[in-house]
Design a protein around this motif. Structure first.
Motif, PDB file in Angstrom:
ATOM      1  N   UNK A  94       0.833  -1.207   0.000  1.00 37.01           N
ATOM      2  CA  UNK A  94       0.000   0.000   0.000  1.00 37.01           C
ATOM      3  C   UNK A  94       0.869   1.259   0.000  1.00 37.01           C
ATOM      4  N   UNK A  95       1.996   1.224   0.694  1.00 37.16           N
ATOM      5  CA  UNK A  95       2.908   2.374   0.710  1.00 37.16           C
ATOM      6  C   UNK A  95       3.469   2.626  -0.686  1.00 37.16           C
ATOM      7  N   UNK A  96       3.799   1.567  -1.410  1.00 39.62           N
ATOM      8  CA  UNK A  96       4.290   1.723  -2.782  1.00 39.62           C
ATOM      9  C   UNK A  96       3.170   2.239  -3.672  1.00 39.62           C
ATOM     10  N   UNK A  97       1.957   1.708  -3.500  1.00 42.42           N
ATOM     11  CA  UNK A  97       0.809   2.183  -4.281  1.00 42.42           C
ATOM     12  C   UNK A  97       0.558   3.669  -4.032  1.00 42.42           C
ATOM     13  N   UNK A  98       0.709   4.088  -2.792  1.00 41.25           N
ATOM     14  CA  UNK A  98       0.500   5.496  -2.455  1.00 41.25           C
ATOM     15  C   UNK A  98       1.516   6.382  -3.187  1.00 41.25           C
ATOM     16  N   UNK A  99       2.764   5.950  -3.238  1.00 36.80           N
ATOM     17  CA  UNK A  99       3.793   6.705  -3.970  1.00 36.80           C
ATOM     18  C   UNK A  99       3.396   6.812  -5.445  1.00 36.80           C
ATOM     19  N   UNK A 100       2.959   5.702  -6.018  1.00 34.08           N
ATOM     20  CA  UNK A 100       2.560   5.712  -7.421  1.00 34.08           C
ATOM     21  C   UNK A 100       1.318   6.572  -7.651  1.00 34.08           C
ATOM     22  N   UNK A 101       0.373   6.527  -6.723  1.00 34.37           N
ATOM     23  CA  UNK A 101      -0.832   7.356  -6.834  1.00 34.37           C
ATOM     24  C   UNK A 101      -0.482   8.839  -6.798  1.00 34.37           C
ATOM     25  N   UNK A 102       0.439   9.197  -5.929  1.00 37.33           N
ATOM     26  CA  UNK A 102       0.835  10.607  -5.822  1.00 37.33           C
ATOM     27  C   UNK A 102       1.519  11.098  -7.091  1.00 37.33           C
ATOM     28  N   UNK A 103       2.077  10.180  -7.868  1.00 34.54           N
ATOM     29  CA  UNK A 103       2.717  10.525  -9.143  1.00 34.54           C
ATOM     30  C   UNK A 103       1.766  10.321 -10.320  1.00 34.54           C
ATOM     31  N   UNK A 104       0.511  10.030 -10.016  1.00 34.77           N
ATOM     32  CA  UNK A 104      -0.531   9.808 -11.023  1.00 34.77           C
ATOM     33  C   UNK A 104      -0.158   8.679 -11.979  1.00 34.77           C
ATOM     34  N   UNK A 105       0.454   7.635 -11.438  1.00 30.45           N
ATOM     35  CA  UNK A 105       0.837   6.474 -12.239  1.00 30.45           C
ATOM     36  C   UNK A 105      -0.307   5.467 -12.263  1.00 30.45           C
ATOM     37  N   UNK A 106      -0.429   4.780 -13.371  1.00 30.19           N
ATOM     38  CA  UNK A 106      -1.423   3.721 -13.520  1.00 30.19           C
ATOM     39  C   UNK A 106      -0.741   2.389 -13.251  1.00 30.19           C
ATOM     40  N   UNK A 107      -1.062   1.773 -12.136  1.00 24.47           N
ATOM     41  CA  UNK A 107      -0.467   0.496 -11.764  1.00 24.47           C
ATOM     42  C   UNK A 107      -1.084  -0.613 -12.616  1.00 24.47           C
ATOM     43  N   UNK A 108      -0.226  -1.398 -13.276  1.00 25.01           N
ATOM     44  CA  UNK A 108      -0.687  -2.484 -14.137  1.00 25.01           C
ATOM     45  C   UNK A 108      -0.484  -3.834 -13.454  1.00 25.01           C
ATOM     46  N   UNK A 109       0.673  -4.034 -12.827  1.00 22.62           N
ATOM     47  CA  UNK A 109       0.957  -5.299 -12.141  1.00 22.62           C
ATOM     48  C   UNK A 109       1.999  -5.057 -11.057  1.00 22.62           C
ATOM     49  N   UNK A 110       1.890  -5.840  -9.980  1.00 18.64           N
ATOM     50  CA  UNK A 110       2.858  -5.767  -8.882  1.00 18.64           C
ATOM     51  C   UNK A 110       3.010  -7.164  -8.309  1.00 18.64           C
ATOM     52  N   UNK A 111       4.266  -7.591  -8.147  1.00 19.48           N
ATOM     53  CA  UNK A 111       4.519  -8.918  -7.608  1.00 19.48           C
ATOM     54  C   UNK A 111       5.866  -8.926  -6.880  1.00 19.48           C
ATOM     55  N   UNK A 112       5.908  -9.507  -5.671  1.00 21.77           N
ATOM     56  CA  UNK A 112       7.206  -9.665  -5.007  1.00 21.77           C
ATOM     57  C   UNK A 112       8.047 -10.640  -5.820  1.00 21.77           C
ATOM     58  N   UNK A 113       9.310 -10.309  -6.006  1.00 22.64           N
ATOM     59  CA  UNK A 113      10.136 -11.122  -6.890  1.00 22.64           C
ATOM     60  C   UNK A 113      11.198 -11.906  -6.149  1.00 22.64           C
TER      61      UNK A 113
END
Length: 115
Positions: free
Chosen positions: A18-37
């Motif tokens: 959620x913290x990473x999503x918040x950073x991306x939201x603040x930059x108006x980024x469209x999240x497509x996929x997220x996975x721990x690698x």
């Protein structure tokens, strides 16, 4: 890709993501996929951390927001480092498809016990 504090991720994976999503939201980024690698020992300590987790994150964002993303990552207590790569659309789509298919696969069942 974000390099995260693996201890923080281990105790609260949803909160860390959620913290990473918040950073991306603040930059108006469209999240497509997220996975721990990959989680493991770092080659050298970063902010007194010896272990880290690589979080692969595929998103679309205006190039003018890169400086803002870098600033937010530096201010974050969760993000140790980040790496941005711009992929051609065809490669981006193929990578997103591969990651989403891999993350949707059911976990392999343990082999039946021999008698």
């Amino acid at each position: 890709m974000f390099l995260l504090d693996s201890g923080r991720y281990a105790t609260d994976p949803q909160g860390t993501e959620a913290a990473v999503r918040e950073i991306l939201d603040r930059c108006e980024a469209e999240l497509v996929a997220m996975v721990p690698w990959q989680e493991g020992k770092l080659a050298y300590p970063i902010e007194n951390q010896r272990k880290g987790l690589h979080l692969l994150t595929y998103f679309k964002m205006d190039g003018g927001k890169v400086d803002e993303l870098a600033r937010l990552c530096r201010l974050s207590e969760t993000v140790l480092r980040h790496l941005l790569l711009q992929h051609p659309p065809k490669l981006f789509d193929a990578m997103v498809q591969a990651v989403t298919q891999h993350s949707e696969e059911p976990a392999a069942e343990p082999a039946a016990a021999e008698k």
